[in-house]
Design a protein around this motif. Structure first.
Motif, PDB file in Angstrom:
ATOM      1  N   UNK A   1       0.828  -1.200   0.000  1.00 26.29           N
ATOM      2  CA  UNK A   1       0.000   0.000   0.000  1.00 26.29           C
ATOM      3  C   UNK A   1       0.865   1.254   0.000  1.00 26.29           C
ATOM      4  N   UNK A   2       0.419   2.254  -0.704  1.00 23.68           N
ATOM      5  CA  UNK A   2       0.890   3.633  -0.564  1.00 23.68           C
ATOM      6  C   UNK A   2      -0.384   4.433  -0.393  1.00 23.68           C
ATOM      7  N   UNK A   3      -0.799   4.716   0.846  1.00 22.68           N
ATOM      8  CA  UNK A   3      -2.160   5.221   1.077  1.00 22.68           C
ATOM      9  C   UNK A   3      -2.582   6.411   0.227  1.00 22.68           C
ATOM     10  N   UNK A   4      -1.648   7.271  -0.156  1.00 19.28           N
ATOM     11  CA  UNK A   4      -2.047   8.417  -0.972  1.00 19.28           C
ATOM     12  C   UNK A   4      -2.038   8.104  -2.469  1.00 19.28           C
ATOM     13  N   UNK A   5      -1.640   6.874  -2.822  1.00 18.16           N
ATOM     14  CA  UNK A   5      -1.526   6.512  -4.240  1.00 18.16           C
ATOM     15  C   UNK A   5      -2.315   5.255  -4.588  1.00 18.16           C
ATOM     16  N   UNK A   6      -2.159   4.189  -3.797  1.00 22.23           N
ATOM     17  CA  UNK A   6      -2.721   2.902  -4.182  1.00 22.23           C
ATOM     18  C   UNK A   6      -2.990   2.048  -2.943  1.00 22.23           C
ATOM     19  N   UNK A   7      -4.050   1.230  -3.027  1.00 17.76           N
ATOM     20  CA  UNK A   7      -4.365   0.271  -1.967  1.00 17.76           C
ATOM     21  C   UNK A   7      -4.374  -1.125  -2.568  1.00 17.76           C
ATOM     22  N   UNK A   8      -3.558  -2.010  -2.028  1.00 17.60           N
ATOM     23  CA  UNK A   8      -3.354  -3.375  -2.514  1.00 17.60           C
ATOM     24  C   UNK A   8      -4.250  -4.324  -1.706  1.00 17.60           C
ATOM     25  N   UNK A   9      -5.059  -5.142  -2.406  1.00 17.99           N
ATOM     26  CA  UNK A   9      -5.998  -5.986  -1.666  1.00 17.99           C
ATOM     27  C   UNK A   9      -6.253  -7.283  -2.430  1.00 17.99           C
TER      28      UNK A   9
END
Length: 307
Positions: free
Chosen positions: A16-24
């Motif tokens: 995750x990069x909270x301001x860019x992308x969320x991995x799930x």
């Protein structure tokens, strides 16, 4: 559309990069797709004591994670991520902030939904969490922080209640929230001079600089900020100084900045003063963007502050 709570752990296997992308994973794909175009709240539990809800953002789109079967990426809409001014605990006065985590008698549920990394969030719960983390009166709080008489408040602010989402997209409000978090992260100390200056009223002189500007798809994450004195902020924005790819060595455009100015303004070892917490350190991608797009560019005739 639907609002969500997204669980984020700094030491997780998910990238995750909270301001860019969320991995799930695949199991949450349906819920995350429903949230495209809507707001989410980030939540981070910590063993030593829950960090809690710590930021909001808006999901722009969902894509398969390249090269990884069964994983997906929720791409965050540029300019929407905003850290909370104060982190919001899971429990407030013993009651969960989320109704879905609450038993009929008001006590916290255990197991089940509590363990989910992606949870649907009703509008009322979203508003409750945001109003604690990003108070309606944040601009007033900041304006009167070093001026108890409120003179600055009455001169500069329109005082009326704004809906939650309107507040989240309003640029002046976001600038105040960003400035407060960045200056706090660096202990009100300039990251390049090492100085912690305050004026006669106790107001910190250090400013909050975006590494990658908002208009260039930079976020309001603390990791896209540097606490800088006014002169160094001016120099950073005009490409006279930057940070090397080791994320700590200060670069100087020596053909544009006199040596004596460098020695007066920068810390002796020319190493960046780091934030109080490692999670707030400048992100390498933001620093690289600044080096590649701003550092060393020609000045446009602005008067330099040391003449």
């Amino acid at each position: 559309m639907v609002k969500l709570v997204l669980l984020h752990k700094a030491d997780s296997i998910y990238e995750d990069e909270p301001d860019v992308v969320y991995d799930f994973p695949l199991s949450y794909l349906k819920a995350v797709k429903e949230a495209v175009g809507d707001w989410i709240v980030y939540y981070e539990p910590v063993k030593a004591g829950p960090r809690g809800y710590f930021a909001v953002a808006k999901i722009q789109t969902v894509i398969p994670k390249p090269g990884t079967d069964g994983r997906f990426l929720a791409m965050i809409e540029p300019g929407t991520f905003l850290p909370f001014d104060r982190e919001v605990p899971r429990l407030l006065e013993g009651r969960p902030m989320e109704m879905s985590l609450t038993e009929p008698d008001g006590t916290p549920k255990r197991g089940g939904a509590v363990q989910l990394a992606v949870r649907r969030l009703p509008e009322a719960d979203f508003a409750r969490i945001v109003n604690v983390g990003l108070p309606q009166e944040l601009e007033q709080i900041e304006a009167s922080r070093y001026d108890p008489t409120g003179r600055e408040l009455h001169e500069t602010l329109d005082i009326f209640e704004r809906p939650v989402v309107e507040r989240l997209i309003r640029r002046p409000y976001r600038e105040v929230a960003f400035r407060r978090k960045v200056r706090e992260a660096y202990g009100y100390r300039c990251a390049m001079s090492g100085l912690m200056l305050r004026n006669g009223g106790g107001r910190p002189e250090v400013q909050a600089a975006h590494i990658r500007p908002v208009e260039s798809h930079g976020s309001d994450s603390v990791r896209n900020g540097l606490a800088l004195s006014g002169t160094l902020h001016w120099m950073f924005d005009r490409g006279l100084i930057s940070v090397a790819d080791d994320c700590e060595t200060i670069l100087v455009s020596h053909n544009k900045v006199p040596g004596d100015v460098v020695e007066r303004l920068l810390v002796p070892d020319h190493k960046l003063v780091k934030p109080d917490h490692r999670r707030n350190a400048p992100h390498p991608d933001n620093l690289r963007w600044h080096r590649e797009n701003v550092f060393g560019r020609a000045l446009t005739g602005d008067a330099v502050p040391w003449d």
